[in-house]
Design an enzyme around this catalytic site. Structure first.
Site, PDB file in Angstrom:
ATOM      1  N   TYR A 154      92.803 -19.870 160.197  1.00 24.00           N
ATOM      2  CA  TYR A 154      91.740 -19.386 159.304  1.00 24.00           C
ATOM      3  C   TYR A 154      90.472 -20.250 159.440  1.00 24.00           C
ATOM      4  O   TYR A 154      89.361 -19.724 159.558  1.00 24.00           O
ATOM      5  CB  TYR A 154      92.267 -19.398 157.867  1.00 24.00           C
ATOM      6  CG  TYR A 154      91.312 -18.879 156.819  1.00 24.00           C
ATOM      7  CD1 TYR A 154      91.120 -17.505 156.637  1.00 24.00           C
ATOM      8  CD2 TYR A 154      90.627 -19.751 155.982  1.00 24.00           C
ATOM      9  CE1 TYR A 154      90.253 -17.026 155.655  1.00 24.00           C
ATOM     10  CE2 TYR A 154      89.766 -19.288 155.003  1.00 24.00           C
ATOM     11  CZ  TYR A 154      89.590 -17.921 154.841  1.00 24.00           C
ATOM     12  OH  TYR A 154      88.724 -17.450 153.860  1.00 24.00           O
ATOM     13  N   LYS A 158      86.734 -19.137 160.683  1.00 23.56           N
ATOM     14  CA  LYS A 158      85.554 -19.271 159.824  1.00 23.56           C
ATOM     15  C   LYS A 158      84.510 -20.211 160.451  1.00 23.56           C
ATOM     16  O   LYS A 158      83.305 -20.036 160.231  1.00 23.56           O
ATOM     17  CB  LYS A 158      85.968 -19.752 158.428  1.00 23.56           C
ATOM     18  CG  LYS A 158      86.817 -18.734 157.668  1.00 23.56           C
ATOM     19  CD  LYS A 158      86.079 -17.425 157.457  1.00 23.56           C
ATOM     20  CE  LYS A 158      86.881 -16.400 156.699  1.00 23.56           C
ATOM     21  NZ  LYS A 158      86.157 -15.135 156.477  1.00 23.56           N
TER      22      LYS A 158
HETATM   23  P1  NAP Z   1      90.870 -10.109 149.476  1.00 25.64           P
HETATM   24  O1  NAP Z   1      90.809 -10.015 147.982  1.00 25.64           O
HETATM   25  O2  NAP Z   1      92.169 -10.378 150.129  1.00 25.64           O
HETATM   26  O3  NAP Z   1      90.231  -8.759 150.104  1.00 25.64           O
HETATM   27  C1  NAP Z   1      90.172  -8.593 151.484  1.00 25.64           C
HETATM   28  C2  NAP Z   1      89.427  -7.332 151.820  1.00 25.64           C
HETATM   29  O4  NAP Z   1      89.373  -7.221 153.260  1.00 25.64           O
HETATM   30  C3  NAP Z   1      90.105  -6.079 151.316  1.00 25.64           C
HETATM   31  O5  NAP Z   1      89.121  -5.129 150.983  1.00 25.64           O
HETATM   32  C4  NAP Z   1      90.903  -5.610 152.540  1.00 25.64           C
HETATM   33  O6  NAP Z   1      91.147  -4.217 152.568  1.00 25.64           O
HETATM   34  C5  NAP Z   1      89.938  -5.966 153.654  1.00 25.64           C
HETATM   35  N1  NAP Z   1      90.577  -6.100 154.951  1.00 25.64           N
HETATM   36  C6  NAP Z   1      91.587  -6.933 155.322  1.00 25.64           C
HETATM   37  N2  NAP Z   1      91.904  -6.748 156.612  1.00 25.64           N
HETATM   38  C7  NAP Z   1      91.075  -5.785 157.080  1.00 25.64           C
HETATM   39  C8  NAP Z   1      90.901  -5.157 158.340  1.00 25.64           C
HETATM   40  N3  NAP Z   1      91.665  -5.470 159.396  1.00 25.64           N
HETATM   41  N4  NAP Z   1      89.948  -4.188 158.456  1.00 25.64           N
HETATM   42  C9  NAP Z   1      89.190  -3.834 157.405  1.00 25.64           C
HETATM   43  N5  NAP Z   1      89.297  -4.399 156.180  1.00 25.64           N
HETATM   44  C10 NAP Z   1      90.232  -5.357 156.036  1.00 25.64           C
HETATM   45  O7  NAP Z   1      89.873 -11.240 150.021  1.00 25.64           O
HETATM   46  P2  NAP Z   1      88.638 -11.955 149.302  1.00 25.64           P
HETATM   47  O8  NAP Z   1      89.142 -13.157 148.619  1.00 25.64           O
HETATM   48  O9  NAP Z   1      87.823 -10.972 148.564  1.00 25.64           O
HETATM   49  O10 NAP Z   1      87.842 -12.469 150.592  1.00 25.64           O
HETATM   50  C11 NAP Z   1      86.759 -11.769 151.165  1.00 25.64           C
HETATM   51  C12 NAP Z   1      86.146 -12.626 152.270  1.00 25.64           C
HETATM   52  O11 NAP Z   1      85.720 -13.859 151.723  1.00 25.64           O
HETATM   53  C13 NAP Z   1      87.114 -12.958 153.408  1.00 25.64           C
HETATM   54  O12 NAP Z   1      86.432 -12.972 154.636  1.00 25.64           O
HETATM   55  C14 NAP Z   1      87.576 -14.349 153.048  1.00 25.64           C
HETATM   56  O13 NAP Z   1      88.020 -15.058 154.172  1.00 25.64           O
HETATM   57  C15 NAP Z   1      86.300 -14.931 152.466  1.00 25.64           C
HETATM   58  N6  NAP Z   1      86.552 -16.074 151.594  1.00 25.64           N
HETATM   59  C16 NAP Z   1      87.339 -15.964 150.487  1.00 25.64           C
HETATM   60  C17 NAP Z   1      87.563 -17.091 149.710  1.00 25.64           C
HETATM   61  C18 NAP Z   1      88.441 -17.053 148.472  1.00 25.64           C
HETATM   62  O14 NAP Z   1      88.693 -18.127 147.901  1.00 25.64           O
HETATM   63  N7  NAP Z   1      88.868 -15.899 147.991  1.00 25.64           N
HETATM   64  C19 NAP Z   1      86.988 -18.313 150.064  1.00 25.64           C
HETATM   65  C20 NAP Z   1      86.187 -18.383 151.185  1.00 25.64           C
HETATM   66  C21 NAP Z   1      85.967 -17.254 151.952  1.00 25.64           C
HETATM   67  P3  NAP Z   1      92.454  -3.567 151.815  1.00 25.64           P
HETATM   68  O15 NAP Z   1      92.108  -3.502 150.344  1.00 25.64           O
HETATM   69  O16 NAP Z   1      92.575  -2.235 152.427  1.00 25.64           O
HETATM   70  O17 NAP Z   1      93.607  -4.469 152.096  1.00 25.64           O
END
Ligand code: NAP
Length: 246
Positions: A154, A158
């Site tokens: 991961y 990133k």
């Molecule tokens: P999340 O709640 O797990 O949601 C992930 C989203 O990505 C969902 O809409 C999912 O669709 C979609 N997705 C996953 N695989 C996919 C694919 N192959 N093609 C198209 N869509 C896909 O994640 P989140 O926490 O909101 O994170 C969003 C972004 O922020 C990510 O890039 C993550 O790495 C980054 N981020 C998050 C955090 C954190 O603490 N949460 C911190 C730093 C960065 P489905 O609903 O269909 O599964």
């Protein structure tokens, strides 16, 4: 009446992506989002966005599959004629210590997080170039800057997004297309809900602001980077992390 602007948020069905898409909808944008899970309630999502006054295109498409990506972009252009803002948000984790990490879990995370960002950007950019206008915002992470035990796949994806963002910012600036990344810290979504309370308490203790962030707090900055208010900012990585990384 002025023509509405259009945002494409990948993985806009839940969490941070949904908060970003709703923020743009509230600010007068039409919205394109994609998702992968069969559990996604597209009708419910459409209703929610309609309530904010936005027309939507919500499609199932895997960002790591170039044919599916091209199809979504083609349909978005057929429906709305343009994409003004692209937010590469779709992402996954497959955490494990290096010694126990399976090759397939390394590949999957790189394919979705990093290659997915490349594929969607490549498909959308020609339409932005034609308009001589566009804004691209990529979701990196603080662990892409600092590294994190148990997340070598991961963190690498990133960190890769940061290099990718800076490179395309240089390539596209002369076409009036800006590209920036945000690096969220620990944000309260499904992605982090799998962590135990002990792990969460431990993380919160290390954050100067002593709490996780919200999806809304990420959406606010991503919206700013897609707006005219940030018109002289490109190639930057903005940490949104309660002070974790300074
Ligand atoms: P999340 O709640 O797990 O949601 C992930 C989203 O990505 C969902 O809409 C999912 O669709 C979609 N997705 C996953 N695989 C996919 C694919 N192959 N093609 C198209 N869509 C896909 O994640 P989140 O926490 O909101 O994170 C969003 C972004 O922020 C990510 O890039 C993550 O790495 C980054 N981020 C998050 C955090 C954190 O603490 N949460 C911190 C730093 C960065 P489905 O609903 O269909 O599964």
């Amino acid at each position: 009446m002025e023509e509405k602007q259009v945002v494409f948020v990948t993985g806009g069905s839940r969490g941070i992506g949904k908060a970003i898409a709703l923020k743009y909808a509230e600010n007068g944008y039409n919205v394109v989002i994609n998702y992968v899970s069969d559990k996604t309630d597209v009708e419910e999502l459409e209703k929610e966005f309609k309530g904010k006054g936005a027309e939507t295109l919500i499609l199932k498409a895997d960002v790591s599959n170039s044919e599916q990506v091209e199809e979504v972009v083609k349909k978005a252009i057929e429906k709305f004629g343009k994409i003004d803002v692209l937010v590469n948000n779709a992402g996954i984790t497959r955490d494990m210590l290096l010694m126990r990490m399976k090759e397939e879990d390394f590949d999957k995370v790189i394919e979705i997080n990093l290659k997915g960002t490349f594929l969607v950007t490549k498909a959308v950019t020609p339409y932005m170039m034609k308009k001589r206008n566009g804004r691209i915002i990529n979701l990196s992470s603080v662990v892409g800057v600092t590294g994190n035990a148990g997340q070598c796949n991961y963190s690498a994806s990133k960190a890769g997004i940061i290099g990718f963002t800076k490179s395309i910012a240089k390539e596209l600036a002369s076409r009036n297309i800006r590209a920036n990344a945000v690096a969220p810290g620990f944000i309260d979504t499904d992605m982090t809900s799998v962590l135990s309370d002990d792990v969460k308490d431990n993380i919160n203790a290390q954050i100067p602001m002593k709490r996780m962030g919200t999806a809304q707090e990420i959406a606010n900055v991503v919206y700013f980077l897609g707006s005219e208010e940030s018109s002289y900012i490109t190639g930057q990585v903005i940490n949104i992390d309660g002070g974790m990384v300074m």
